[in-house]
Design a protein around this motif. Sequence first.
Motif, short mmCIF file in Angstrom:
data_model
loop_
_atom_site.label_atom_id
_atom_site.label_comp_id
_atom_site.label_asym_id
_atom_site.label_seq_id
_atom_site.Cartn_x
_atom_site.Cartn_y
_atom_site.Cartn_z
N CYS A 106 0.85 -1.19 0.00
CA CYS A 106 0.00 0.00 0.00
C CYS A 106 0.89 1.24 0.00
O CYS A 106 2.06 1.19 0.37
N TRP A 107 0.30 2.37 -0.42
CA TRP A 107 1.02 3.63 -0.47
C TRP A 107 0.73 4.46 0.78
O TRP A 107 -0.30 4.29 1.43
N HIS A 108 1.62 5.40 1.04
CA HIS A 108 1.37 6.41 2.07
C HIS A 108 0.11 7.17 1.67
O HIS A 108 -0.09 7.49 0.49
N PRO A 109 -0.78 7.50 2.60
CA PRO A 109 -2.06 8.13 2.25
C PRO A 109 -1.95 9.54 1.67
O PRO A 109 -2.87 9.98 0.97
N SER A 110 -0.85 10.24 1.94
CA SER A 110 -0.73 11.61 1.44
C SER A 110 0.62 11.93 0.80
O SER A 110 0.78 12.98 0.19
N ASN A 111 1.58 11.04 0.91
CA ASN A 111 2.89 11.22 0.27
C ASN A 111 2.97 10.26 -0.92
O ASN A 111 3.08 9.05 -0.74
N PRO A 112 2.95 10.78 -2.15
CA PRO A 112 2.91 9.91 -3.33
C PRO A 112 4.23 9.22 -3.67
O PRO A 112 4.30 8.50 -4.66
#
Length: 355
Positions: A106-112
Amino acid sequence: MAVPTAPMGPSALGQTGPGSMAPWCSVSSGPSRYVLGMQELFRGHSKTREFLAHSAKVHSVAWSCDGRRLASGSFDKTASVFLLEKDRLVKENNYRGHGDSVDQLCWHPSNPDLFVTASGDKTIRIWDVRTTKCIATVNTKGENINICWSPDGQTIAVGNKDDVVTFIDAKTHRSKAEEQFKFEVNEISWNNDNNMFFLTNGNGCINILSYPELKPVQSINAHPSNCICIKFDPMGKYFATGSADALVSLWDVDELVCVRCFSRLDWPVRTLSFSHDGKMLASASEDHFIDIAEVETGDKLWEVQCESPTFTVAWHPKRPLLAFACDDKDGKYDSSREAGTVKLFGFLIILERRL
């Protein structure tokens, strides 16, 4: 996380909805304006394109928060990252380092630029696409199968095959808490407000804990069999669960009641994804199609045809593009060889003019 292989749909169970929630299952009187509009869009944008990502089956796909990149994790022990261009995905990098299968990412929710991978090698790894390097490796106690990043970006939760969920500080990379559960833990997720933590389990229940206290709040009997996956809609209004009974149930976040169910699949529901506006829900299983439903009515909006079971689906965070991966084989040379492809549905169909 054992998933039954035999179909256990509503007809086999002799009921119309998830457990005692059947009265809330609803059928609409006709297609809404939204459904008709999206069907018209998909008639012209129903092309699915394939992109080679790995040398073995793809377990997980996920978009960065800005939608510029798609990451995939595979049985080949690697993660791949693609850049989204106008009409295609372009492979940017392959990330190596894990000693076993990458089961979820999964990705960081606010850092792309940051994403995290969970592996059977008893580690999680945090990667930075700017340096294409692993910036942290965190050792865990078991073979990891599930991972999620808290909405505030401060914590990573990872679940292993021994039903232990570990909460890791995303900055210090140290364990903040650890919970051993006495039931089979399947998928895990925070709610959008970051104050509750949800788990689906092998008994068909949704277990809800307060966060960060991790105290039991409620256990919901959601399905008559294994509750496999859970997703929250971006608007914060609903969450959905998928089960071995082949049903998807939609829940009101505030009331914690089932408001609707979707029953077009015949096999255990493995994966779910809400569209960026919260109006569409994609669900997939061993059925050879992905069901796309309108959330508010349950109406069938579209189905994406597949040639094999689907492991993972993910809507783009800004556009009606659906990434997914299936158990495809490379039939050109060896029918048993896994294809390792990532697919993207929603591209414009370009009609070639005949000369």
